[in-house]
Design a protein around this motif. Sequence first.
Motif, PDB file in Angstrom:
ATOM      1  N   TYR A  56      39.755  41.593  43.490  1.00 46.29           N
ATOM      2  CA  TYR A  56      39.069  42.554  44.354  1.00 46.29           C
ATOM      3  C   TYR A  56      38.847  42.066  45.782  1.00 46.29           C
ATOM      4  O   TYR A  56      38.543  42.857  46.672  1.00 46.29           O
ATOM      5  CB  TYR A  56      37.720  42.957  43.748  1.00 46.29           C
ATOM      6  CG  TYR A  56      36.700  41.830  43.691  1.00 46.29           C
ATOM      7  CD1 TYR A  56      35.721  41.701  44.660  1.00 46.29           C
ATOM      8  CD2 TYR A  56      36.741  40.900  42.662  1.00 46.29           C
ATOM      9  CE1 TYR A  56      34.790  40.669  44.605  1.00 46.29           C
ATOM     10  CE2 TYR A  56      35.823  39.873  42.599  1.00 46.29           C
ATOM     11  CZ  TYR A  56      34.845  39.756  43.568  1.00 46.29           C
ATOM     12  OH  TYR A  56      33.938  38.723  43.515  1.00 46.29           O
ATOM     13  N   LYS A 110      44.363  42.980  46.039  1.00 49.39           N
ATOM     14  CA  LYS A 110      44.077  44.362  46.422  1.00 49.39           C
ATOM     15  C   LYS A 110      45.342  45.210  46.471  1.00 49.39           C
ATOM     16  O   LYS A 110      45.325  46.376  46.051  1.00 49.39           O
ATOM     17  CB  LYS A 110      43.343  44.396  47.756  1.00 49.39           C
ATOM     18  CG  LYS A 110      41.903  43.895  47.669  1.00 49.39           C
ATOM     19  CD  LYS A 110      41.116  44.168  48.937  1.00 49.39           C
ATOM     20  CE  LYS A 110      41.635  43.380  50.108  1.00 49.39           C
ATOM     21  NZ  LYS A 110      40.847  43.625  51.329  1.00 49.39           N
ATOM     22  N   LEU A 150      35.700  49.380  47.212  1.00 52.59           N
ATOM     23  CA  LEU A 150      37.058  48.895  47.008  1.00 52.59           C
ATOM     24  C   LEU A 150      38.040  50.053  46.854  1.00 52.59           C
ATOM     25  O   LEU A 150      39.163  49.999  47.372  1.00 52.59           O
ATOM     26  CB  LEU A 150      37.119  47.994  45.781  1.00 52.59           C
ATOM     27  CG  LEU A 150      38.495  47.357  45.525  1.00 52.59           C
ATOM     28  CD1 LEU A 150      38.911  46.468  46.695  1.00 52.59           C
ATOM     29  CD2 LEU A 150      38.492  46.554  44.232  1.00 52.59           C
ATOM     30  N   GLU A 199      39.154  51.186  50.128  1.00 51.44           N
ATOM     31  CA  GLU A 199      40.098  50.211  50.683  1.00 51.44           C
ATOM     32  C   GLU A 199      41.476  50.354  50.042  1.00 51.44           C
ATOM     33  O   GLU A 199      42.509  50.293  50.722  1.00 51.44           O
ATOM     34  CB  GLU A 199      39.549  48.802  50.459  1.00 51.44           C
ATOM     35  CG  GLU A 199      40.507  47.672  50.782  1.00 51.44           C
ATOM     36  CD  GLU A 199      40.608  47.361  52.276  1.00 51.44           C
ATOM     37  OE1 GLU A 199      41.283  46.376  52.624  1.00 51.44           O
ATOM     38  OE2 GLU A 199      40.035  48.117  53.074  1.00 51.44           O
ATOM     39  N   LEU A 200      41.528  50.572  48.739  1.00 49.26           N
ATOM     40  CA  LEU A 200      42.808  50.696  48.038  1.00 49.26           C
ATOM     41  C   LEU A 200      43.559  51.944  48.493  1.00 49.26           C
ATOM     42  O   LEU A 200      44.789  51.943  48.590  1.00 49.26           O
ATOM     43  CB  LEU A 200      42.577  50.747  46.522  1.00 49.26           C
ATOM     44  CG  LEU A 200      41.914  49.510  45.897  1.00 49.26           C
ATOM     45  CD1 LEU A 200      41.800  49.675  44.389  1.00 49.26           C
ATOM     46  CD2 LEU A 200      42.654  48.229  46.249  1.00 49.26           C
TER      47      LEU A 200
END
Length: 265
Positions: A140, A146, A180, A183-184
């Motif tokens: 992560y 990622k 997250l 962000e992904l």
Amino acid sequence: MAQTARPGDGTVGKALEVLDHVASYGRPVRFGELLQDTPFPKATLYRFLQTLTHQRMLAFDPDRGTYVPGLRLVRLAHTAWAQSSLAPIARLHLDQLSASVGETVHLAQFDHAQVLYVDKRNARQPVEMFSQAGKIGPAYCTGVGKVMLAHLPPADLARALDLQSWHRFTPQTLCDADSLRAELQAIRARGFGYDREEHEPGILCIAAPVLTRAGRILGALSITTTTARSDLDQLARRAPQLQATARAIGDEAEAWAFPQPPTTD
């Protein structure tokens, strides 16, 4: 981090859990330490250790009273590296990329929701950092982790996020699934990702996925540097070269097949 056996895995799963625990120390380990850190009763743990030692998966030093991974495990690890990892296929690509950019290059694969570094090339001016070939890292908060998470199918991603530790390594670490996921999504949109000092202070990286032509994730490739000698804008200029190398590795991995035995008349 040692993997915990599931209820249906039986004796084999429990023995492998013990093996995992021994390996996780990174040094010779005594019976008393394992007894404290594993859920097994004393007699059960001793039986597993004896069996693993007899099978040469562990080695016991009678003078120090310690266990370490055995040479049979080393042999199996070499076989797995040659047959299951991207490293042999990617070796020349990593050499060329590292020589061109002059920075550290990592090759990683996904292993039980974590990052397994399978190969590494050091920068012209090496920097001490966490990652080494054969080492496990968090998914992560690393660039390679990622970009691999970003290309998992939704159900696999949900399971992987449930297994993250969400430990805050630095002030920049994303410590919850919602942050997250955003962000992904950005990583999928632009085709590469960053580690913005999220795992180690002063360490930056740009990472790209290694994919099959159908979009299945095989691994990830990264260029890593330090805040003392570069920044994200400079790394971003490496993205086309990094992505081209990742595509070349993916194409070669997809085309690769095990050598066929010679036919006999």
